[in-house]
Design a protein around this motif. Structure first.
Motif, PDB file in Angstrom:
ATOM      1  N   TYR A  61      51.389  43.262  45.554  1.00 49.60           N
ATOM      2  CA  TYR A  61      51.774  42.510  44.365  1.00 49.60           C
ATOM      3  C   TYR A  61      52.955  41.573  44.626  1.00 49.60           C
ATOM      4  CZ  TYR A  61      48.658  45.681  41.904  1.00 49.60           C
ATOM      5  OH  TYR A  61      47.551  46.385  41.487  1.00 49.60           O
ATOM      6  N   GLU A 108      44.759  44.622  36.361  1.00 53.09           N
ATOM      7  CA  GLU A 108      44.754  43.334  35.658  1.00 53.09           C
ATOM      8  C   GLU A 108      46.142  43.011  35.097  1.00 53.09           C
ATOM      9  OE1 GLU A 108      42.491  41.154  31.884  1.00 53.09           O
ATOM     10  OE2 GLU A 108      42.184  43.291  32.260  1.00 53.09           O
ATOM     11  N   GLN A 109      46.787  44.008  34.487  1.00 60.33           N
ATOM     12  CA  GLN A 109      48.118  43.798  33.929  1.00 60.33           C
ATOM     13  C   GLN A 109      49.138  43.506  35.035  1.00 60.33           C
ATOM     14  OE1 GLN A 109      48.246  47.583  31.867  1.00 60.33           O
ATOM     15  NE2 GLN A 109      48.167  46.576  29.866  1.00 60.33           N
ATOM     16  N   SER A 111      48.555  42.233  37.994  1.00 61.55           N
ATOM     17  CA  SER A 111      48.288  40.909  38.554  1.00 61.55           C
ATOM     18  C   SER A 111      48.775  39.806  37.624  1.00 61.55           C
ATOM     19  CB  SER A 111      46.788  40.742  38.812  1.00 61.55           C
ATOM     20  OG  SER A 111      46.329  41.698  39.751  1.00 61.55           O
ATOM     21  N   LYS A 112      48.707  40.068  36.331  1.00 62.29           N
ATOM     22  CA  LYS A 112      49.114  39.071  35.338  1.00 62.29           C
ATOM     23  C   LYS A 112      50.627  38.912  35.268  1.00 62.29           C
ATOM     24  CE  LYS A 112      48.863  38.163  30.338  1.00 62.29           C
ATOM     25  NZ  LYS A 112      48.292  38.625  29.052  1.00 62.29           N
ATOM     26  N   TRP A 113      51.363  40.029  35.252  1.00 66.86           N
ATOM     27  CA  TRP A 113      52.792  39.970  34.974  1.00 66.86           C
ATOM     28  C   TRP A 113      53.713  40.125  36.179  1.00 66.86           C
ATOM     29  CZ3 TRP A 113      51.154  43.500  30.539  1.00 66.86           C
ATOM     30  CH2 TRP A 113      50.916  42.747  29.381  1.00 66.86           C
ATOM     31  N   ASP A 116      55.514  37.011  38.149  1.00 72.30           N
ATOM     32  CA  ASP A 116      56.616  36.361  37.431  1.00 72.30           C
ATOM     33  C   ASP A 116      57.764  37.319  37.141  1.00 72.30           C
ATOM     34  OD1 ASP A 116      55.346  33.910  37.447  1.00 72.30           O
ATOM     35  OD2 ASP A 116      54.453  34.164  35.469  1.00 72.30           O
TER      36      ASP A 116
END
Length: 201
Positions: A61, A108-109, A111-113, A116
């Motif tokens: 990640y 998914e979460q 990878s999304k957050w 950043d």
């Protein structure tokens, strides 16, 4: 220089880099942050660019995947600046809020957050304390009920470190009121721009 049987070359590098950052960016400036009650967001993003927020995050990640001692060294040398607000701002993000996503979030979460979160563009807080019951989770009144693919929260939190600057908050809420009061609690990820959500000083 702190010497310990647990010190490794990587930990020594974290210590040195954190110490240098504190000396160059924090000491001599922290008084105004303490008065304002807020650490500048741009400083958090600088820390993210250096890589401080990825010490415990797996490499897949974007982190460097180190263990607990990395957090200990990081916190210890942040504290050299003697500004508790600055240290708490960073540590709440890396070691109180972020672990909820790392340990319990979906792929998914993450990878999304996480990307950043590592740069500091997404900054986090954890909301447990409430106006009437403090941090006593048995007395928690905030609820979260299923609404489509997500949850609808109803309640308020108080004294949340980073609450005024976070744009992703992990909020503790009751999702099952049929069990013992200290049970049936879920941590819900709430984007700062979620409909109906507001944060104030």
């Amino acid at each position: 220089m702190t010497a310990t049987i647990y010190e490794t070359e990587d930990l020594a590098a974290i210590r040195s880099q954190t110490r240098r950052f504190v000396e160059e960016k924090v000491i001599g400036r922290g008084d105004e942050w303490e008065v304002a009650g807020e650490v500048p967001r741009h400083l958090m993003e600088e820390m993210g660019k250096i890589g401080f927020f990825g010490l415990r995050v797996p490499e897949e990640y974007g982190g460097i995947g180190m263990g607990e001692l990395a957090s200990v060294v990081f916190a210890e040398d942040l504290g050299r600046g003697t500004y508790g607000g600055f240290t708490a701002t960073a540590i709440v993000h890396t070691d109180l809020a972020m672990p909820y996503l790392l340990n319990y979030g979906s792929h998914e979460q993450k990878s999304k957050w996480l990307p950043d979160m590592l740069t500091g563009e997404v900054f986090t807080a954890i909301g447990v304390t409430e106006p009437d019951h403090g941090s006593d989770v048995a007395g928690m009144r905030t609820t979260a009920t299923r609404d489509g693919d997500g949850y609808r929260l109803n309640g308020s939190k108080l004294y949340i470190t980073n609450g005024g600057i976070a744009n992703l908050l992990f909020i503790a809420a009751k999702t099952n009121t049929d069990v013992k009061p200290s049970r049936g609690i879920t941590i819900v990820a709430v984007p700062g721009d979620a409909e109906g959500f507001s944060a104030s000083r």
